[in-house]
Scaffold this motif. Sequence first.
Motif, short mmCIF file in Angstrom:
data_model
loop_
_atom_site.label_atom_id
_atom_site.label_comp_id
_atom_site.label_asym_id
_atom_site.label_seq_id
_atom_site.Cartn_x
_atom_site.Cartn_y
_atom_site.Cartn_z
N GLU A 144 0.79 -1.23 0.00
CA GLU A 144 0.00 0.00 0.00
C GLU A 144 0.82 1.28 0.00
O GLU A 144 0.38 2.30 -0.57
N VAL A 145 1.98 1.27 0.62
CA VAL A 145 2.75 2.50 0.80
C VAL A 145 3.81 2.69 -0.29
O VAL A 145 3.99 3.80 -0.80
N PRO A 164 3.90 2.11 -3.45
CA PRO A 164 3.48 2.79 -4.69
C PRO A 164 3.37 4.30 -4.56
O PRO A 164 3.37 5.01 -5.58
N THR A 165 3.28 4.82 -3.33
CA THR A 165 3.16 6.27 -3.12
C THR A 165 4.49 6.94 -2.83
O THR A 165 4.56 8.16 -2.76
N TYR A 190 7.35 7.56 5.99
CA TYR A 190 6.17 7.29 5.18
C TYR A 190 5.12 6.45 5.89
O TYR A 190 4.04 6.23 5.34
N ASP A 191 5.42 6.01 7.10
CA ASP A 191 4.47 5.12 7.78
C ASP A 191 4.58 5.29 9.29
O ASP A 191 5.68 5.20 9.86
#
Length: 260
Positions: A49-50, A52-53, A79-80
Motif C-alpha cells: 500500500e505505501v 506505490p506512493t 512514510y508510515d
Amino acid sequence: MSIDSSYLKKHAARIKAEFELNGFVHIPRFATGAELETIQKNMQRVLQEVVPTMPATHVYYEDLADKTSLKQLQELYEYDAFFKSLMIDSRWQTLAEVCLGEAATPQNMQYFNKPPGASLPTPPHQDGFYFHVKPNHAITLWMALEEVEPEQGCVNYVQGSHKYGMRWHGQSNTLGFSQAMLDFGNHFDRTNTRSFPCQAGDLIAHHCLTIHWADGNHTSDKTRQALGWIYFGATCQEDAEKAASYKKQLDSQLMAAGKV
C-alpha cells in the motif's frame, strides 16, 4: 519473549563493551512472537500500500521493470506511522544509545531484500563513508525479518575493523551501495571475518566504521528481508552540504542509468 528496554539497560555495560571490542554486537531474539508477527504484517502492508506512493528515489528494484525484484527502501519511517514508532523513542533507539554511550539521533530506516536468484552481492563497505559525519560515531541496527542462511546472503563482518579508521572507497555498480571498498581482502580482513546466519527477529548492531558485506541470494525460492535503523551519536556533526551534494549526484546517476 522480545528483548525490552529494561533488559538493555540492565545489560548495558556488557552490550557496550562487546560493541566497542568487536565493532558489532549480536542480540538474538530481539523481536519475537506477536511483536515480530506484527512487524512482519506491517511490512507486507507497506509493500502493498505505501511503496506505490513513495518517490522513486527512495525505492530501489533489481530490475525496474519487475516489481517483484524490490531491493531496498529508504526513509521508511517518514512514510508510515507504525515504522516511525519503531524508529523514534523506541527500544531500537535505546540500544543505539547503549552502544554509542550517548544520545542517538534518528537518521534513516531502511528495508532490505535480496530477491531469489536476482540479487547481487552487497560489496564490502563502511557505512560511515556514506554518512559524512565527524567524528565517525554512528550506528546501524540490522534485524532479520525471516530466517537468513548463508546461501541467502547473510551479513559478514570484519571483527575489530572499526578501530582502524576509514578505508579507501570508490564507485560501485551495486544499486543501494554506490561506494565499495577498493582495498578489501587483506590478511586482517580474511582472518577476522565473522558471518551471521540469523533467525527472524535476530538483530546485529554495528559501528559505522565496521567493514561488512553480504553475498547475493543463491536460492531459487527464498527472499532475504531485513530492516535497518541508522542513528548518529549526539556528538556527530554532519557536513550537510556534502551529504546533500552526494544525494543529489547519486539520484542523478540512478535516473540516468534507468535504475529509478
